[in-house]
Design a protein around this motif. Structure first.
Motif, PDB file in Angstrom:
ATOM      1  N   LYS A 249      21.522   3.847  19.477  1.00 35.27           N
ATOM      2  CA  LYS A 249      22.438   3.619  20.597  1.00 35.27           C
ATOM      3  C   LYS A 249      22.151   4.583  21.739  1.00 35.27           C
ATOM      4  CE  LYS A 249      26.215   1.800  17.758  1.00 35.27           C
ATOM      5  NZ  LYS A 249      27.592   2.042  17.233  1.00 35.27           N
ATOM      6  N   ILE A 250      21.846   5.816  21.395  1.00 35.88           N
ATOM      7  CA  ILE A 250      21.508   6.804  22.423  1.00 35.88           C
ATOM      8  C   ILE A 250      20.246   6.392  23.158  1.00 35.88           C
ATOM      9  CG2 ILE A 250      20.609   9.157  22.733  1.00 35.88           C
ATOM     10  CD1 ILE A 250      22.649  10.048  20.609  1.00 35.88           C
ATOM     11  N   PHE A 251      19.217   5.995  22.406  1.00 37.54           N
ATOM     12  CA  PHE A 251      17.941   5.622  23.016  1.00 37.54           C
ATOM     13  C   PHE A 251      18.029   4.313  23.799  1.00 37.54           C
ATOM     14  CE2 PHE A 251      15.598   8.136  19.478  1.00 37.54           C
ATOM     15  CZ  PHE A 251      15.812   9.320  20.165  1.00 37.54           C
ATOM     16  N   ASN A 252      19.097   3.541  23.556  1.00 35.93           N
ATOM     17  CA  ASN A 252      19.331   2.310  24.310  1.00 35.93           C
ATOM     18  C   ASN A 252      20.337   2.507  25.440  1.00 35.93           C
ATOM     19  OD1 ASN A 252      17.550   0.534  23.068  1.00 35.93           O
ATOM     20  ND2 ASN A 252      19.005  -0.039  21.481  1.00 35.93           N
ATOM     21  N   TYR A 253      20.786   3.739  25.657  1.00 39.17           N
ATOM     22  CA  TYR A 253      21.732   4.081  26.736  1.00 39.17           C
ATOM     23  C   TYR A 253      23.074   3.361  26.569  1.00 39.17           C
ATOM     24  CZ  TYR A 253      17.210   5.358  28.759  1.00 39.17           C
ATOM     25  OH  TYR A 253      15.959   5.872  28.956  1.00 39.17           O
ATOM     26  N   GLU A 254      23.506   3.137  25.335  1.00 34.64           N
ATOM     27  CA  GLU A 254      24.733   2.392  25.120  1.00 34.64           C
ATOM     28  C   GLU A 254      25.974   3.225  25.452  1.00 34.64           C
ATOM     29  OE1 GLU A 254      25.064   0.321  21.422  1.00 34.64           O
ATOM     30  OE2 GLU A 254      22.952  -0.313  21.437  1.00 34.64           O
ATOM     31  N   GLU A 255      26.969   2.542  25.961  1.00 35.24           N
ATOM     32  CA  GLU A 255      28.220   3.202  26.324  1.00 35.24           C
ATOM     33  C   GLU A 255      28.887   3.800  25.081  1.00 35.24           C
ATOM     34  OE1 GLU A 255      32.463   2.205  28.609  1.00 35.24           O
ATOM     35  OE2 GLU A 255      30.942   0.636  28.307  1.00 35.24           O
ATOM     36  N   GLY A 256      29.363   5.030  25.216  1.00 37.08           N
ATOM     37  CA  GLY A 256      30.068   5.688  24.131  1.00 37.08           C
ATOM     38  C   GLY A 256      29.181   6.338  23.095  1.00 37.08           C
ATOM     39  N   ALA A 257      27.846   6.239  23.237  1.00 32.84           N
ATOM     40  CA  ALA A 257      26.941   6.799  22.225  1.00 32.84           C
ATOM     41  C   ALA A 257      27.125   8.303  22.070  1.00 32.84           C
ATOM     42  CB  ALA A 257      25.496   6.477  22.584  1.00 32.84           C
ATOM     43  N   THR A 420      12.805   1.313  30.997  1.00 28.85           N
ATOM     44  CA  THR A 420      13.690   1.097  32.143  1.00 28.85           C
ATOM     45  C   THR A 420      12.887   0.972  33.427  1.00 28.85           C
ATOM     46  OG1 THR A 420      13.921   3.435  32.759  1.00 28.85           O
ATOM     47  CG2 THR A 420      15.382   2.600  31.028  1.00 28.85           C
ATOM     48  N   PRO A 421      13.505   0.434  34.466  1.00 33.32           N
ATOM     49  CA  PRO A 421      12.900   0.529  35.802  1.00 33.32           C
ATOM     50  C   PRO A 421      13.011   1.973  36.276  1.00 33.32           C
ATOM     51  CG  PRO A 421      15.108  -0.355  35.953  1.00 33.32           C
ATOM     52  CD  PRO A 421      14.794  -0.262  34.483  1.00 33.32           C
ATOM     53  N   PRO A 422      12.409   2.326  37.405  1.00 32.70           N
ATOM     54  CA  PRO A 422      12.579   3.683  37.931  1.00 32.70           C
ATOM     55  C   PRO A 422      14.067   4.003  38.117  1.00 32.70           C
ATOM     56  CG  PRO A 422      10.831   2.549  39.097  1.00 32.70           C
ATOM     57  CD  PRO A 422      11.485   1.523  38.228  1.00 32.70           C
ATOM     58  N   LEU A 423      14.447   5.202  37.708  1.00 34.39           N
ATOM     59  CA  LEU A 423      15.848   5.603  37.735  1.00 34.39           C
ATOM     60  C   LEU A 423      16.064   6.785  38.671  1.00 34.39           C
ATOM     61  CD1 LEU A 423      16.495   5.608  33.868  1.00 34.39           C
ATOM     62  CD2 LEU A 423      17.200   3.823  35.477  1.00 34.39           C
ATOM     63  N   SER A 424      17.275   6.889  39.195  1.00 37.80           N
ATOM     64  CA  SER A 424      17.634   8.069  39.984  1.00 37.80           C
ATOM     65  C   SER A 424      18.005   9.232  39.070  1.00 37.80           C
ATOM     66  CB  SER A 424      18.816   7.753  40.911  1.00 37.80           C
ATOM     67  OG  SER A 424      19.995   7.493  40.161  1.00 37.80           O
ATOM     68  N   SER A 455      26.273  10.284  33.215  1.00 35.03           N
ATOM     69  CA  SER A 455      24.894  10.027  33.645  1.00 35.03           C
ATOM     70  C   SER A 455      24.362   8.733  33.054  1.00 35.03           C
ATOM     71  CB  SER A 455      23.990  11.197  33.242  1.00 35.03           C
ATOM     72  OG  SER A 455      24.360  12.389  33.905  1.00 35.03           O
ATOM     73  N   MET A 456      24.670   8.458  31.786  1.00 33.08           N
ATOM     74  CA  MET A 456      24.181   7.239  31.149  1.00 33.08           C
ATOM     75  C   MET A 456      24.838   5.993  31.756  1.00 33.08           C
ATOM     76  SD  MET A 456      21.877   8.443  29.245  1.00 33.08           S
ATOM     77  CE  MET A 456      21.762   9.914  30.289  1.00 33.08           C
ATOM     78  N   ALA A 457      26.068   6.142  32.254  1.00 35.96           N
ATOM     79  CA  ALA A 457      26.707   5.018  32.945  1.00 35.96           C
ATOM     80  C   ALA A 457      25.924   4.651  34.196  1.00 35.96           C
ATOM     81  CB  ALA A 457      28.152   5.378  33.296  1.00 35.96           C
ATOM     82  N   THR A 458      25.444   5.666  34.905  1.00 37.39           N
ATOM     83  CA  THR A 458      24.600   5.426  36.082  1.00 37.39           C
ATOM     84  C   THR A 458      23.306   4.728  35.686  1.00 37.39           C
ATOM     85  OG1 THR A 458      25.511   7.376  37.193  1.00 37.39           O
ATOM     86  CG2 THR A 458      23.401   6.530  38.003  1.00 37.39           C
ATOM     87  N   VAL A 459      22.720   5.168  34.574  1.00 38.43           N
ATOM     88  CA  VAL A 459      21.495   4.538  34.081  1.00 38.43           C
ATOM     89  C   VAL A 459      21.725   3.062  33.795  1.00 38.43           C
ATOM     90  CG1 VAL A 459      19.875   4.453  32.143  1.00 38.43           C
ATOM     91  CG2 VAL A 459      20.496   6.666  33.141  1.00 38.43           C
ATOM     92  N   ARG A 460      22.815   2.742  33.125  1.00 41.26           N
ATOM     93  CA  ARG A 460      23.101   1.341  32.798  1.00 41.26           C
ATOM     94  C   ARG A 460      23.277   0.495  34.048  1.00 41.26           C
ATOM     95  NH1 ARG A 460      26.138   3.993  28.884  1.00 41.26           N
ATOM     96  NH2 ARG A 460      28.078   3.739  30.059  1.00 41.26           N
ATOM     97  N   LYS A 461      23.961   1.035  35.045  1.00 40.50           N
ATOM     98  CA  LYS A 461      24.162   0.301  36.301  1.00 40.50           C
ATOM     99  C   LYS A 461      22.839   0.019  36.990  1.00 40.50           C
ATOM    100  CE  LYS A 461      28.825   2.041  37.346  1.00 40.50           C
ATOM    101  NZ  LYS A 461      29.640   2.884  38.248  1.00 40.50           N
TER     102      LYS A 461
END
Length: 468
Positions: A249-257, A420-424, A455-461
């Motif tokens: 879940k962490i490596f997939n950027y899942e919410e709440g991981a 992922t695509p390029p991330l901020s 930070s992971m929420a930003t990644v998911r968006k």
């Protein structure tokens, strides 16, 4: 970044690869004579022509190679370049090496400018695969090995080529370089002299605090300016205590991981180190070589690092009273033991100027004589079957002990982040930079967890936005 495999499948595949490497394999490569090695080394690779003597020829005989100058140094690259030029007459290799983030930034810049090297050896894969910037390498591994019959892919440790297909479409977009193990290092000479046992649990670890003080040391240190070194114990701890699904879940950027209670219990280990004053004073201000030198000089009992550690610090090892010891990270009582197994990558940019020669150079890296050369020059083991036994006479006792950690009951874990695509967001920095505040007693575990979740929420968006 690599595609995320099922954690269970990933661990089964890697377990098979590690165990096959650590046991003698009757099909493992045997030492070849110089005559046969020379003949096989100059076999014409796919896509090249041959002259009247059967030697390969290339339309473009200049190869630009960029290699990371990390813990294993550059001695192997300097030597193998000379060997390749000798085995492939007329070829000229331009070798460029740089350290750390300077190398990472250099490669990024070269890709962006459309001037990428022909061949890259790096621990950083960034978003090159997702951006379509890498050449497919299936033909290299489906083709014949240079030094034995059969396809090259049959020489590679099981599971490593699966992890080299980051897009999940069966295309090999990078190849494994060396096989290394990461965990905790200690002074074996000191432990033997004091009759100390390696701590198997975190309770046993913290119980050694008084023992550390008796010898004028702290319990723990790490490469403070680069807090991501702590991933060498963090990922195994999460796999052990929270489970491999939690790590997935962490490596997939899942919410709440990162809000998982058991993951937070793992983060609490670092908090306890800080709160109990078990961290070596000044750690957070030290770079990797400074912290490692302090460890070698007896200022801390434990430090995280990989199997390149001994080679990287060979000029700073005390003449007396020190020898390298390795262990998998401690566990919570009753939990299974895990350790990180990892490798670097060979990349061939899609827009490189000399792809066929680059492929020939890639295949050349898997020759047995070059595998042994790499061990001799750096201590790094290639990701090929039978490599541990093949290299036994060339590696130190500490290295052999570290590589045998999976025979001692630990299970392997690899970092397999979702592509992922390029991330901020710099994901590694988002996870580990707050650790400095934790160690300075300015951040709680809840605050650390919440910071990562944000930070992971930003990644998911950003992933979602790129998919539209």
């Amino acid at each position: 970044m690599k595609r995320t495999m099922s954690s269970a499948l990933m661990l089964i595949l890697l377990s098979a690869s590690v165990l096959s490497a650590c046991s003698k394999n009757e099909n493992s490569p045997q030492a070849s004579s110089s005559e046969s090695a020379s003949a096989s080394s100059t076999a014409a690779p796919s896509g090249s022509a041959s002259d009247s003597d059967g030697k390969p020829t290339f339309e473009n005989t200049t190869l630009n190679v960029a290699a990371f100058d990390g813990g294993f140094g550059t001695a192997y690259w300097e030597e193998v370049v000379k060997k390749f030029e000798a085995d492939y007459p007329g070829v000229k290799i331009n070798l460029e090496t740089k350290k750390g983030d300077v190398f990472r930034d250099y490669i990024k810049t070269q890709f962006l400018s459309g001037n990428a090297p022909d061949f890259i050896a790096t621990p950083f894969v960034e978003t090159f695969a997702a951006d379509g910037q890498l050449l497919e390498l299936n033909d290299v591994f489906d083709g014949e090995a240079l030094d034995k019959s059969g396809p090259l892919k049959d020489k590679v440790l099981d599971g490593f080529l699966d992890a080299s297909m980051p897009l999940g479409d069966g295309k090999i977009l990078y190849a494994p370089t060396g096989f290394n193990v990461q965990g905790l290092w200690y002074n074996k000479t000191l432990f033997d002299a004091k009759g100390w046992a390696k701590p198997k649990t975190w309770d046993e670890f913290f119980a050694m605090s008084d023992s550390a003080k008796e010898v004028g040391a702290s319990l723990y240190t790490y490469q403070g300016a680069y807090p991501s070194y702590n991933e060498m114990i963090l990922w195994p701890m999460i796999a052990s205590h929270a489970g491999t699904d939690a790590l997935k879940k962490i490596f997939n950027y899942e919410e709440g991981a990162w809000a998982d209670p058991k993951v937070k219990e793992v983060l609490d280990i670092f908090y306890r180190i800080a709160q109990k004053d078990d961290l070596m004073k000044g750690t957070v201000a030290l770079n990797h070589t400074q912290a490692q030198t302090e460890f070698l000089n007896g200022k801390a009992l434990f430090i995280p690092n990989g199997t390149w550690f001994e080679n990287e610090m060979k000029d700073a090892i005390p003449a007396e009273g020190f020898s390298f010891g390795f262990m998998a990270p401690p566990t919570f009582a009753g939990d299974p033991s895990y350790a990180v197994a990892s490798n670097g990558y060979y990349l061939i940019p899609k827009n490189g100027k000399n792809p066929e020669l680059a492929k020939a150079f890639l295949k050349y890296q898997f020759n047995e004589d070059n595998i042994i050369l790499n061990v001799q020059k750096t201590g790094e083991l290639a990701a090929v079957k039978g490599v541990v036994e093949l290299s036994k006479s060339y590696v130190s006792p500490a290295m052999y002990e570290a590589l045998g950690v999976f025979d001692q009951g630990a299970k392997p874990v690899m970092t397999t982040w979702k592509v992922t695509p390029p991330l901020s967001v710099n994901v590694s920095e988002a996870i580990f930079n707050p650790l400095t505040s934790v160690m300075n007693k300015k951040m709680t575990v809840d605050e650390w967890s919440a910071s990562i979740e944000k930070s992971m929420a930003t990644v998911r968006k950003e992933i979602e936005a790129a998919a539209k």
